[in-house]
Design a protein around this motif. Structure first.
Motif, PDB file in Angstrom:
ATOM      1  N   LEU A 134     -25.768  20.109   1.981  1.00  0.00           N
ATOM      2  CA  LEU A 134     -24.879  19.468   2.938  1.00  0.00           C
ATOM      3  C   LEU A 134     -24.155  20.510   3.772  1.00  0.00           C
ATOM      4  O   LEU A 134     -24.017  20.379   4.995  1.00  0.00           O
ATOM      5  CB  LEU A 134     -23.881  18.582   2.185  1.00  0.00           C
ATOM      6  CG  LEU A 134     -22.869  17.830   3.061  1.00  0.00           C
ATOM      7  CD1 LEU A 134     -23.589  16.925   4.044  1.00  0.00           C
ATOM      8  CD2 LEU A 134     -21.909  17.025   2.188  1.00  0.00           C
ATOM      9  N   ALA A 135     -23.652  21.577   3.123  1.00  0.00           N
ATOM     10  CA  ALA A 135     -22.924  22.617   3.854  1.00  0.00           C
ATOM     11  C   ALA A 135     -23.840  23.302   4.869  1.00  0.00           C
ATOM     12  O   ALA A 135     -23.429  23.563   6.008  1.00  0.00           O
ATOM     13  CB  ALA A 135     -22.339  23.637   2.883  1.00  0.00           C
ATOM     14  N   MET A 136     -25.082  23.611   4.475  1.00  0.00           N
ATOM     15  CA  MET A 136     -26.007  24.261   5.404  1.00  0.00           C
ATOM     16  C   MET A 136     -26.361  23.342   6.562  1.00  0.00           C
ATOM     17  O   MET A 136     -26.530  23.793   7.699  1.00  0.00           O
ATOM     18  CB  MET A 136     -27.266  24.702   4.657  1.00  0.00           C
ATOM     19  CG  MET A 136     -27.025  25.793   3.642  1.00  0.00           C
ATOM     20  SD  MET A 136     -28.532  26.301   2.783  1.00  0.00           S
ATOM     21  CE  MET A 136     -29.433  27.056   4.122  1.00  0.00           C
ATOM     22  N   ARG A 137     -26.461  22.047   6.294  1.00  0.00           N
ATOM     23  CA  ARG A 137     -26.740  21.112   7.388  1.00  0.00           C
ATOM     24  C   ARG A 137     -25.559  21.047   8.344  1.00  0.00           C
ATOM     25  O   ARG A 137     -25.723  21.036   9.563  1.00  0.00           O
ATOM     26  CB  ARG A 137     -27.042  19.724   6.827  1.00  0.00           C
ATOM     27  CG  ARG A 137     -27.403  18.710   7.908  1.00  0.00           C
ATOM     28  CD  ARG A 137     -27.664  17.342   7.340  1.00  0.00           C
ATOM     29  NE  ARG A 137     -28.824  17.359   6.454  1.00  0.00           N
ATOM     30  CZ  ARG A 137     -29.234  16.290   5.792  1.00  0.00           C
ATOM     31  NH1 ARG A 137     -28.616  15.139   5.912  1.00  0.00           N
ATOM     32  NH2 ARG A 137     -30.285  16.380   4.999  1.00  0.00           N
ATOM     33  N   GLU A 138     -24.332  21.015   7.805  1.00  0.00           N
ATOM     34  CA  GLU A 138     -23.154  20.983   8.667  1.00  0.00           C
ATOM     35  C   GLU A 138     -23.027  22.273   9.472  1.00  0.00           C
ATOM     36  O   GLU A 138     -22.486  22.277  10.574  1.00  0.00           O
ATOM     37  CB  GLU A 138     -21.899  20.757   7.821  1.00  0.00           C
ATOM     38  CG  GLU A 138     -21.844  19.360   7.207  1.00  0.00           C
ATOM     39  CD  GLU A 138     -20.631  19.195   6.294  1.00  0.00           C
ATOM     40  OE1 GLU A 138     -19.967  20.224   6.026  1.00  0.00           O
ATOM     41  OE2 GLU A 138     -20.365  18.053   5.866  1.00  0.00           O
TER      42      GLU A 138
END
Length: 741
Positions: A134-138
């Protein structure tokens, strides 16, 4: 034999009595010759055996030098790994750019022959993996995929690997914790807190020879940069590893080429037992006995692995002459002539050995001098306080960093008791053992300020006659611990806010679903009633209501039909945000061609020039991406209807700054365009910049496009000029290099 009688002349010949003397001389000469030949033979044999032993000693010394060079090369790899660990300790989680700069500064291709790169592997549980994705996508890095797929309790994927060669990029996302050999080495590094080496593995990258066989070296990273003191704590605190892959053949060939050695060797990883796996085998290495070839085996313990190194010398001369002599009579006689040469060769060999020993001693002295110089520079320029202590705990030598931490001049520290600067009595315990890991203690500066410091103590051997007994390292961690406490407080506050926002979002979703249900069921029933009775009124009482009434009824029915179409569009837009995404590699060029073909079939009288760039791909839901292109290309087709020279273009955006893992696209036309000041209204539901009498539509299409792009983690913006057309620029996830999303 008759006796000589008295009176018989003495000069009578006695042939038989005169012969024994020369016979005894011949015998003695023969004995001397035999003895001399025997001595020559014995000497030749002894000299040959002595030369063989010298060769064996030189060979063993050469093998020891090779083994030492292999250890030094592995030590260089270890230093690079520990530098990466220090980077992670200093910045918690380096960005890909910071990691690239660190690895680039190492100059791996020139300084570390055989090393393929330096990477970071996080230790992730299932929840940690989801949070990381999720963090990498954000952050705009796209979806981080794990190979091999499957749900596991823990993961160890390759997150960063520099330099970014083709082979290294293909390794990103590989879960090394799912492979037994790699898992074993990673677990050993985690449990021991030290750098550990894996057994031979097939690497993802290929070496210069096209093979994949190689080794992996791992260094553990613990939470907060502190290595726990026991096994259970280390397993709980592990946060990841810094690792280095390297090809065994390139690594060992480079060492042999540096020494100019002609020895052939084989390295076998024997693990805990006798049988093992071959790490490296030279092309000319053989197992069977061979004349003129020396052999030697040694066992090395390297970073948790046990290697058996078998050395084989090149063939020297004829195998029959290994002992320095031959059984042939001519060779034996010649041995007496060349015995002095053999002795000279032995002395020369001994002198050569002594010369090499002196050069080795000189090199070791120079290495010691440089090591001492490096240590002095490390103390002088280190940001951590370092002090050498004697047996009584008094400071023998201290660096400027320790003086700054204590708040005293550097020249005032030697001779003082190191423990006097600490308030915490636990310092006596920390200094009492042979070695102590990082311990947080209270230190009182000379100005009275109390600081929290991290103390590391280890016993060190001093020079002969020196009173140095221990080395301590002190780091001021007051600001870091305070910052960590503030971060923990902020995290708790953030978690509470996220939980509150999640509840609000859940309630909003439930209300949206209820609204969609009401729209689809409650509003359509009255519309059908209005439309139905209007149609019956027009059919049964057409004569009574007149032309004006018929016109009014037609308007009522048209309005009801438009409202029913608006409800359908609203429901479609609602489903876009609720249905789960299906990720696949979508050929956008082919999809756009299908949409244009449908538009031409629906409006065969139009002549529009359509330019679709080939090879456009994106990673996303095929149905949603088709809906996106239908709306964008349909809008372009609709708003170019008034132009005879209409054209539509679908291509990659050449001027966009694309983040890694994204693709930038555009849809452009020369249609009606719009006022740039109203561009923000285009993507709002039911917002129209043109009247319904000019262009048909419901005002839902571009709002649907925006939601589809945002669901794929992208952005969209519109540019236009009235009468000159419009351009829609948007980004979507790019498929991986292997064609998978």
């Amino acid at each position: 034999m008759p006796r000589r009688m008295p009176g018989e002349p003495r000069n009578t010949p006695r042939t038989d009595a005169a012969r024994p003397a020369p016979r005894r001389g011949y015998v003695l000469a023969a004995l001397v010759l035999i003895g001399a030949l025997l001595m020559v033979w014995l000497y030749a044999q002894a000299a040959g055996e002595r030369e063989q032993r010298v060769r064996q000693a030189e060979f063993v010394a050469q093998t020891n030098e090779i083994a030492m060079l292999l250890r030094q090369r592995l030590l260089h790899y270890e230093l690079a790994l520990r530098g990466g660990v220090s980077l992670y300790w200093s910045v918690s989680r380096p960005t890909p750019r910071q990691w690239r700069d660190y690895v680039g500064g190492l100059d791996i291709e020139r300084q570390f022959d055989g090393l393929l790169g330096l990477g970071y592997v996080p230790y992730l549980r299932r929840s940690d993996l989801e949070a990381l994705q999720l963090a990498m996508r954000e952050e705009g890095q796209g979806l981080f995929q794990i190979r091999p797929h499957g749900a596991r309790e823990a993961y160890g994927p390759i997150l960063m690997l520099e330099p970014q060669t083709i082979g290294n990029r293909s390794a990103i996302g590989f879960d090394m914790f799912a492979e037994a050999t790699r898992h074993e080495a990673m677990a050993a590094a985690r449990d021991s807190g030290e750098v550990r080496l894996s057994a031979p593995v097939d690497l993802i990258q290929r070496g210069r020879d096209g093979r994949r066989n190689g080794l992996l070296m791992y260094a553990p990273i613990y939470a907060n940069g502190i290595q726990p003191s026991n096994l259970a704590a280390r397993r709980a605190a592990i946060s990841g590893w810094i690792y280095a892959p390297f090809h065994a053949r390139t690594f060992i060939d480079g060492a042999l080429a540096q020494l100019g050695a002609g020895e052939a060797l084989r390295i076998v990883d024997i693990g805990e037992g006798e049988a093992g796996m071959v790490v490296y085998a030279a092309p000319g290495f053989t197992d069977g006995p061979e004349a003129g070839v020396l052999r030697h085996s040694d066992t090395l313990d390297v970073y948790g692995r046990r290697w058996r190194v078998d050395f084989q010398s090149p063939v020297v001369g004829d195998g029959a002459a290994v002992g320095g002599y031959s059984s042939d009579l001519q060779t034996t006689v010649a041995a007496g002539v060349v015995v002095s040469l053999l002795l000279f060769a032995v002395v020369l060999a001994l002198a050569h050995t002594q010369s090499r020993a002196e050069r080795l001693a000189e090199a070791m002295s120079e290495s010691y001098r440089r090591s001492e110089q490096r240590f002095r520079h490390a103390m002088l320029y280190s940001g951590s306080g370092i002090a050498l202590l004697d047996g009584a705990g008094r400071i023998v030598e201290a660096n400027p960093a320790l003086a700054r931490i204590v708040g005293a001049p550097p020249q005032a520290l030697p001779g003082t008791a190191f423990a006097d600067s600490f308030v915490d009595p636990a310092v006596e315990v920390a200094l009492g053992g042979e070695q102590a890991g990082p311990t947080t203690l209270q230190l009182r500066r000379s100005d009275g300020d109390i600081r929290l410091v991290e103390l590391v103590h280890t016993a060190v051997p001093g020079d002969i006659g020196s009173d140095v007994a221990a080395l301590v390292q002190v780091d001021d961690v007051t600001d870091r611990l305070r910052a960590e406490q503030e971060v923990r407080l902020l995290n708790r506050t953030l978690e509470a806010r996220v939980e509150q926002r999640t509840r609000e979002l859940t309630l909003a979703n439930h209300e949206l679903e209820s609204f969609a249900y009401s729209v689809s069921h409650d509003l359509r029933a009255p519309l059908r009633t209005v439309e139905g009775f209007s149609r019956l009124l027009g059919e049964r009482f057409a004569a009574s209501i007149g032309p004006d009434g018929q016109d009014y009824l037609a308007r009522v029915r048209n309005a009801a039909n438009r409202m029913d179409a608006l409800i359908d569009a609203l429901l479609k837009m609602s489903r876009i945000t609720r249905d789960p995404l299906q990720h696949a590699d979508v050929d956008l060029s082919r999809l756009a061609g299908d949409v244009i073909a449908d538009l031409r079939q629906a409006d065969p009288g139009r002549v529009v020039e359509v330019r679709i760039a080939p090879g456009l791909h994106a990673c996303g839901d095929p149905a949603l991406l088709r809906n996106l292109l239908q709306n964008l290309l349909g809008n372009a087709w609709k708003f170019t209807g008034a132009r005879a020279d209409a054209w539509i273009e679908f291509d990659a955006d050449p001027h966009a700054e694309v983040a890694p893992g994204r693709v930038a696209l555009l849809v452009r036309d020369n249609g009606a365009g719009f006022e740039p000041a109203y561009a923000s209204k285009l993507f709002r539901p039911f917002q129209r910049l043109h009247g319904a009498d000019e262009y048909e539509g419901h005002g839902i299409g571009l709002a649907t496009v925006k939601r589809i792009v945002e669901r794929h983690g992208g952005t969209i913006r519109a540019e236009g000029v009235v009468g000159q057309g419009a351009t829609f620029r948007f980004t979507l996830p790019a498929p991986g290099s292997d064609g998978h999303c």
